[in-house]
Design a protein around this motif. Sequence first.
Motif, PDB file in Angstrom:
ATOM      1  N   SER A 108       0.841  -1.211   0.000  1.00 27.70           N
ATOM      2  CA  SER A 108       0.000   0.000   0.000  1.00 27.70           C
ATOM      3  C   SER A 108       0.867   1.248   0.000  1.00 27.70           C
ATOM      4  N   ILE A 109       1.941   1.220   0.773  1.00 36.98           N
ATOM      5  CA  ILE A 109       2.835   2.385   0.821  1.00 36.98           C
ATOM      6  C   ILE A 109       3.554   2.546  -0.507  1.00 36.98           C
ATOM      7  N   ARG A 110       4.148   1.457  -0.967  1.00 42.18           N
ATOM      8  CA  ARG A 110       4.984   1.565  -2.172  1.00 42.18           C
ATOM      9  C   ARG A 110       4.163   1.945  -3.406  1.00 42.18           C
ATOM     10  N   ALA A 111       2.972   1.411  -3.509  1.00 40.97           N
ATOM     11  CA  ALA A 111       2.188   1.602  -4.729  1.00 40.97           C
ATOM     12  C   ALA A 111       1.521   2.967  -4.797  1.00 40.97           C
ATOM     13  N   ASN A 112       1.496   3.683  -3.678  1.00 45.09           N
ATOM     14  CA  ASN A 112       0.745   4.939  -3.636  1.00 45.09           C
ATOM     15  C   ASN A 112       1.657   6.158  -3.535  1.00 45.09           C
ATOM     16  N   PRO A 113       1.121   7.334  -3.884  1.00 44.13           N
ATOM     17  CA  PRO A 113       1.911   8.576  -3.833  1.00 44.13           C
ATOM     18  C   PRO A 113       2.064   9.091  -2.410  1.00 44.13           C
ATOM     19  N   ILE A 114       2.861   8.408  -1.625  1.00 39.92           N
ATOM     20  CA  ILE A 114       3.024   8.726  -0.207  1.00 39.92           C
ATOM     21  C   ILE A 114       4.497   9.046   0.058  1.00 39.92           C
ATOM     22  N   ASP A 115       4.739  10.138   0.786  1.00 35.82           N
ATOM     23  CA  ASP A 115       6.124  10.533   1.115  1.00 35.82           C
ATOM     24  C   ASP A 115       6.519  10.111   2.525  1.00 35.82           C
ATOM     25  N   GLY A 116       5.544   9.996   3.386  1.00 38.08           N
ATOM     26  CA  GLY A 116       5.784   9.570   4.764  1.00 38.08           C
ATOM     27  C   GLY A 116       4.501   8.959   5.277  1.00 38.08           C
ATOM     28  N   VAL A 117       4.609   8.197   6.381  1.00 43.79           N
ATOM     29  CA  VAL A 117       3.414   7.494   6.841  1.00 43.79           C
ATOM     30  C   VAL A 117       3.340   7.496   8.367  1.00 43.79           C
ATOM     31  N   VAL A 118       2.128   7.720   8.850  1.00 45.57           N
ATOM     32  CA  VAL A 118       1.864   7.552  10.283  1.00 45.57           C
ATOM     33  C   VAL A 118       1.152   6.220  10.445  1.00 45.57           C
ATOM     34  N   LEU A 119       1.715   5.376  11.300  1.00 44.27           N
ATOM     35  CA  LEU A 119       1.186   4.025  11.490  1.00 44.27           C
ATOM     36  C   LEU A 119       0.323   4.005  12.745  1.00 44.27           C
ATOM     37  N   LEU A 120      -0.973   3.788  12.588  1.00 46.28           N
ATOM     38  CA  LEU A 120      -1.871   3.720  13.741  1.00 46.28           C
ATOM     39  C   LEU A 120      -1.933   2.274  14.219  1.00 46.28           C
ATOM     40  N   CYS A 121      -1.222   2.025  15.311  1.00 49.14           N
ATOM     41  CA  CYS A 121      -1.022   0.649  15.786  1.00 49.14           C
ATOM     42  C   CYS A 121      -1.714   0.461  17.135  1.00 49.14           C
ATOM     43  N   GLY A 122      -2.205  -0.746  17.383  1.00 48.33           N
ATOM     44  CA  GLY A 122      -2.847  -0.985  18.667  1.00 48.33           C
ATOM     45  C   GLY A 122      -2.784  -2.435  19.074  1.00 48.33           C
ATOM     46  N   CYS A 123      -3.870  -3.150  18.810  1.00 54.91           N
ATOM     47  CA  CYS A 123      -3.971  -4.545  19.220  1.00 54.91           C
ATOM     48  C   CYS A 123      -2.736  -5.329  18.733  1.00 54.91           C
ATOM     49  N   ASP A 124      -2.355  -6.301  19.543  1.00 52.45           N
ATOM     50  CA  ASP A 124      -1.047  -6.963  19.467  1.00 52.45           C
ATOM     51  C   ASP A 124      -0.323  -6.941  18.121  1.00 52.45           C
ATOM     52  N   LYS A 125      -0.872  -7.648  17.142  1.00 53.24           N
ATOM     53  CA  LYS A 125      -0.113  -7.892  15.913  1.00 53.24           C
ATOM     54  C   LYS A 125      -0.121  -6.704  14.970  1.00 53.24           C
TER      55      LYS A 125
END
Length: 576
Positions: A108-125
Amino acid sequence: MSGNQRTYRSAHWFGKRDKDGFIHRSWVGRGMPEGIFDGRPVIGICNTWSELAPCNGHFRELAERVKRGVWESGGVPLEFPVMSLGETSLRPTAMLFRNLVSMEVEESIRANPIDGVVLLCGCDKTTPALIMGAASCDIPALVVSGGPMLNGKFQGRDIGSGTDVWRFNEDVKAGKMSERDFMQAESCMSRSTGTCNVMGTASTMAVMADALGLGLPHNAEIPAVDSRRFALAHVAGRRIVKMVEEDTRLSRILTRAAFENAIRLNGAVGGSTNAVIHLLAIAGRIGVPLTLQDWDDLGRDVPTLVDLMPSGRFLMEDFYYAGGLPAVMRSLVEHGLLNGHAMTVNGLTISENCREAPTWNTDVIRPFDRPLVASGGIAVLRGNLAPCGAVIKPSAASPQLMQHRGRAVVFENIEDYKARIVDPDLDVDERSVLVLKHCGPKGYPGMAEVGNMGLPPKLLRAGVTDMVRISDARMSGTAYGTAVLHVSPEAAMGGALALVEDGDLIELDVPARQLQLLVCDEELARRREAWRPPAAVVPRSGYASLYIEHVSQAHQGADLDFLVGCRGHSVPRESH
Ligand code: FES
């Protein structure tokens, strides 16, 4: 527009004045002012919100707060969903899908026009999956964790997610708790959105993210519903834009020093054994050499300072009010146990971030010279029963069982265990060693959290509270007990665990880091000759089939072999 003149990755989509640029801007820019894609940083917000993962149930609001910060700093936020992993519901186990999500995040990151990413992480995995995916792209990335749920409250006392479920379950079997009270505790345990409120795997991985330098200070421990969690998300939005402008990629943060810090902090907070597997997998993605043995070598002398369940008494909410992770970091830095120069996402080093961090409650965050456990790291065991290693969390185990010799009571798989553990005629006593096979990465598949298998009810009723348990499974970070986990190679691969029979003597010696099956080599060779792989438990098609074929063993991080490594973020070909 940013004053920085650099050309960002997204300009290869939005910066063209031709047919392709028209297509990219026209479709994505719907509802935005003309000229919005003028070369400013485009920030992806990778959202694991799902009603099927209620620990992440507040992530829509969290994403909105990140967007405020991104706009404020001159970026363009674009939120995108990825598969979410609800630890308590997914079958056969959420771990089966960690690698699948990591692949989805990466692509998803590589294929899209994204320069930086915020990762919303929570439940274990969700935390390791998102970091693994982003690491394989190596673009600027910042973790915003969901934060823990509020303390559980039951009959006038605090109760911890998971930890007290295991305890109550044993109490019911031992006749110490009524079924009515057990059912009432259910709604008292999970009082808000957010992750498990003990130092379980979710909190551990949030701590690991901050220890690696990927979160802003206090990211790991601010409660999910605390207004400061939303303020932190806002600041994270501001900061990721600057990270893009500075080109602060993950590879600048995820250095060997960062992983060493994470291992030591895991010991200091009494973190989950699951962190071992996840950090090995993350290191494999970014190309940092890290081994199972590093966990023992680096963590062995780290005292557990945080008195949180399951190793101790308190909960994550208490941890935040007591000073949180920066206070623990400060203590370790001052005693030479952290690489203080390691860089973090806010542009400051670990030392700079925690230099003046106060401790407000020394019952929750103990002074360095008055630890909860003197050597809190995760112990790595070896021997003929685990030639490639196994792990145990001494702080959650019984001191009197750290050196133990006993006769094996063997369960061939989880169904066999469930069917026979309740048998009043089961030939078992408190000195026995419970052995569970075929719960590893390939065998379950997905390496389920069943390694802390419950004790035989007849022994619970007799007052037994702990026994040595050995398996190729994992254990929930909320759980406790003298459980030897991650035995490698696993039984399904024909590891020595597969050869154990009822009555065999097994010797566990944690101080010597030994795990031995006391059966002579000739007999083991005979058994190996007779061993046959178990019948498949899942269809030999679909994702599970791909997973079984390609998953590595626990001591290597249980990643898929073809996902290991960093593939960067370049995609030269246009889509039309
Ligand atoms: Fe989601 Fe524990 S079940 S964090």
